[in-house]
Design a protein around this motif. Structure first.
Motif, short mmCIF file in Angstrom:
data_model
loop_
_atom_site.label_atom_id
_atom_site.label_comp_id
_atom_site.label_asym_id
_atom_site.label_seq_id
_atom_site.Cartn_x
_atom_site.Cartn_y
_atom_site.Cartn_z
N UNK A 131 42.94 30.12 47.35
CA UNK A 131 42.35 31.57 46.89
C UNK A 131 42.84 31.72 45.75
N UNK A 132 44.29 31.65 45.52
CA UNK A 132 44.94 32.16 44.24
C UNK A 132 44.64 31.23 43.06
N UNK A 133 44.25 29.93 43.42
CA UNK A 133 43.94 29.17 42.28
C UNK A 133 42.52 29.66 41.67
N UNK A 134 41.75 30.09 42.67
CA UNK A 134 40.05 30.51 42.10
C UNK A 134 40.61 31.97 41.37
N UNK A 135 41.38 32.75 41.77
CA UNK A 135 41.99 33.97 41.07
C UNK A 135 42.53 33.69 39.57
N UNK A 136 43.32 32.95 39.73
CA UNK A 136 44.09 32.37 38.50
C UNK A 136 43.01 31.86 37.25
N UNK A 137 42.17 31.00 37.84
CA UNK A 137 41.10 30.33 36.90
C UNK A 137 40.33 31.54 36.42
N UNK A 138 39.65 32.26 37.42
CA UNK A 138 38.72 33.39 37.08
C UNK A 138 39.54 34.47 36.13
N UNK A 139 40.67 34.84 36.34
CA UNK A 139 41.23 35.78 35.18
C UNK A 139 41.75 35.20 34.04
N UNK A 140 41.98 33.95 34.18
CA UNK A 140 42.41 33.31 33.07
C UNK A 140 41.26 32.99 32.01
N UNK A 141 39.99 32.97 32.69
CA UNK A 141 38.72 32.76 31.81
C UNK A 141 38.28 34.33 31.24
N UNK A 142 39.04 35.27 31.78
CA UNK A 142 38.66 36.67 31.12
C UNK A 142 37.45 36.98 31.82
N UNK A 143 37.15 36.99 33.40
CA UNK A 143 35.78 37.28 33.78
C UNK A 143 35.87 38.95 33.95
N UNK A 144 34.42 39.52 33.77
CA UNK A 144 34.29 40.76 33.97
C UNK A 144 33.57 41.09 35.28
#
Ligand SMILES: NC(=O)c1ccc[n+]([C@@H]2O[C@H](COP(=O)([O-])OP(=O)(O)OC[C@H]3O[C@@H](n4cnc5c(N)ncnc54)[C@H](O)[C@@H]3O)[C@@H](O)[C@H]2O)c1
Ligand SMILES: [Zn+2]
Length: 528
Positions: free
Chosen positions: A250-263
């Motif tokens: 789950x953390x891997x997904x969070x990191x990727x999403x936040x790293x991509x600057x999701x809104x």
């Protein structure tokens, strides 16, 4: 072809669009208001005044029941409030393709007064536009439960008819949950369906969550669907398997999403089996306190079970699925083409969940599985497609009636109390989830038979079916006994009692509260 129901607020064009649609498809047209007036020999306004709303709604439900009992496709225009009756709404969703037509309150009121028909419900309170707004708000949940919603303000009649015919051809399944309702498309080799489903959600960006096997085997199909979209995309490829259904993934997904600057308008696409779906769904539920998810199940198990219903989460060393959240997806696209690369063992595991849902709530599906066991075990897509639809429809009815599992949804846990224990005991390595469910189903049926709650012959009949479907069907007493400590940590346990799904005949089941100790004794006593 199924009937087509046009629903929506008064004066949204149900009758005029309905007549045009019926003419184009050369089908009969029924307007429920006209039909009620004819049957009663009175105008709707008078019925309404003389009998009151409750009695008028009952007349509508009776009429709708009769219309669906009669054979043959046709176009049916519902009255403006017909779908506020649960029964009329569910019949339309299960037996017909239901289209909600919308219009701005101002448009509806202007059209209504131009038509000259007396509208007693709009007259309440003296300000028709304010009343229209009030009714629209009160009925928003009911109108949202449809196969499609089309705006009619300023729309071209022929274009509306074309759009409705396209929905009929697509023939999606609706998961009716008020304004959180969503569509499940069931197709075979149609990457464009996924493209359209994502485009329809109009996301700001995509976080595509998948696993290494799916990435390796489904890349081409997925690239064909996603390549057609001009939306920023980030792909997260997790290691495959239940062992990786963890907070770390789950953390891997969070990191990727936040790293991509999701809104908040981002869309998490879960592309894979039940493991990916549960992880992607949970990541979506928690990212920015909730973004949307769209699920593309690539295993049979996820197609018929995991992708629908909104349960998300991950495993804890203490047991499976112990941490999670309810978060319904925004759409689900089931494409049978993905099954082409799924190993046969994994495919058969999915059939166990189909047997489960058939046993609990669909006798006809159980019979179909028995009739087509050999073809289903071979993975014949022509045989599987209608059965997948049926299994989904059965699950949808259960989720619709008990989204949060306070009652009847617990029926879907059949085979899972002992199944989860066997799975955990094997360290998630020896048995696939579906295989554990097959063994758990037999063990639980046998225990229930011993407690006098299930007819004994159903245990053998289920064993025979599971065996023909290529699944293990003889749980050993030793294994079940050795895994029992994991039953104790099961979420379904309430103190010393357990809520056990009990099947009395294929398709007929209920949840019984059983003392844990009696259940254990019965389960071990019934096995050899
Ligand atoms: N949320 C729910 O309501 C719900 C319901 C049932 C099960 N589940 C969960 O689902 C999980 C089991 O799901 P599963 O059986 O799909 O397992 P899975 O997701 O682990 O997939 C099985 C294996 O098949 C591979 N795979 C997937 N699709 C493939 C394809 N098309 N071609 C080749 N390989 C492919 C995967 O990489 C994996 O190795 C369990 O964790 C269970 O708890 C959730
Ligand atoms: Zn399951």
């Amino acid at each position: 072809m199924r009937p087509i129901v046009l629903s929506g607020f008064m004066a949204t064009g149900k009758t005029s669009v309905g007549r045009r649609l019926a003419a184009r498809l050369q089908l009969p047209f029924v307007d429920t208001d006209e039909e009620l007036e004819r049957a009663a020999g009175k105008r709707i306004a008078d019925l309404w005044r003389e009998e009151g709303e409750a009695s008028f709604r009952q007349r509508e439900v009776d009429l709708v029941e009769r219309l669906f009992a009669e054979a043959g496709p046709r176009v049916i225009a519902y009255g403006g409030g017909t779908v506020t009756s649960r029964r009329a709404r569910h019949l339309a969703l299960e037996r017909a393709t239901t289209i909600s037509l919308t219009a701005a309150p101002e448009t509806a009121v202007a059209r209504a007064s131009a038509s000259g028909t007396e509208r007693p419900n709009l007259a309440v309170g003296g300000d028709p536009i304010a009343r229209a707004r009030e009714l629209l708000e009160a009925r928003a949940q009911a109108y949202a439960e449809a196969h499609a919603t089309l705006a009619t303000d300023g729309a071209d009649m022929e274009a509306l008819v074309d759009a409705i015919i396209a929905v009929v051809a697509r023939d999606p399944i609706v998961v009716p949950l008020g304004t959180r309702s969503y569509i499940v498309d069931v197709v075979n080799d149609s990457p464009a369906t996924l493209t359209d489903a994502i485009a329809g959600a109009a996301p700001s960006s995509l976080i595509v969550v998948t696993d290494a096997h799916v990435q390796r085997d489904r890349h081409e199909h997925v690239a064909a669907a996603l390549g057609a979209l001009a939306i920023p995309q980030t792909t997260v490829t997790l290691p495959a398997g239940e062992r990786h259904k963890t907070i770390a993934s789950v953390a891997t997904i969070w990191d990727a999403a936040l790293g991509a600057g999701v809104d908040r308008e981002a869309l998490v696409v879960g592309l894979g089996g039940g493991v990916v779906g549960d992880l992607a769904g949970f990541a979506a539920a928690s990212l920015l306190r909730g973004v949307r998810s769209l699920l593309v199940p690539t295993t049979l198990l996820a197609m018929v079970d995991a992708s629908v219903g909104g349960k998300t989460g991950f495993d804890h060393p203490v047991g499976k699925n112990l941490i999670g959240a309810f978060h319904q997806p925004t759409a689900v696209v089931v494409d049978l083409a993905h099954l082409a690369t799924l190993p046969a063992r994994e495919r058969n595991a999915g059939l166990a969940e189909m047997v489960k849902v058939a046993l609990t709530s669909d006798a006809e599906l159980f019979a179909e599985l028995e009739r087509n066991a050999a073809a289903a075990a071979r993975g014949d897509a022509d045989v599987l497609l209608p059965m997948i639809r049926r299994a989904l429809e059965a699950k949808v009815r259960i989720v619709r009636d008990d989204e949060r599992e306070t009652g009847s949804r617990a029926l879907l846990n059949l085979g899972h109390t002992i199944g989860h224990a066997l799975e955990a005991h094997g360290g998630y390595r020896t048995l696939l989830h579906g295989e554990a469910v097959a063994l758990g189903t037999v063990a639980e049926l046998a225990a229930a038979a011993r407690l006098g709650l299930t007819p004994q012959p159903l245990v053998q009949r289920t064993q025979r079916l599971l065996t023909r479907l290529g699944l293990p069907a003889s749980p050993s007493r030793g294994e079940v006994g050795a895994s029992w400590s994991f039953v104790g940590s099961d979420k379904k346990r309430l103190a010393a009692r357990i809520r056990l799904p009990v099947v009395s005949a294929p398709g007929e089941s209920r949840v019984e509260s059983v003392a844990l100790e009696a259940f254990r004794t019965a389960a071990l006593g019934a096995l050899d």
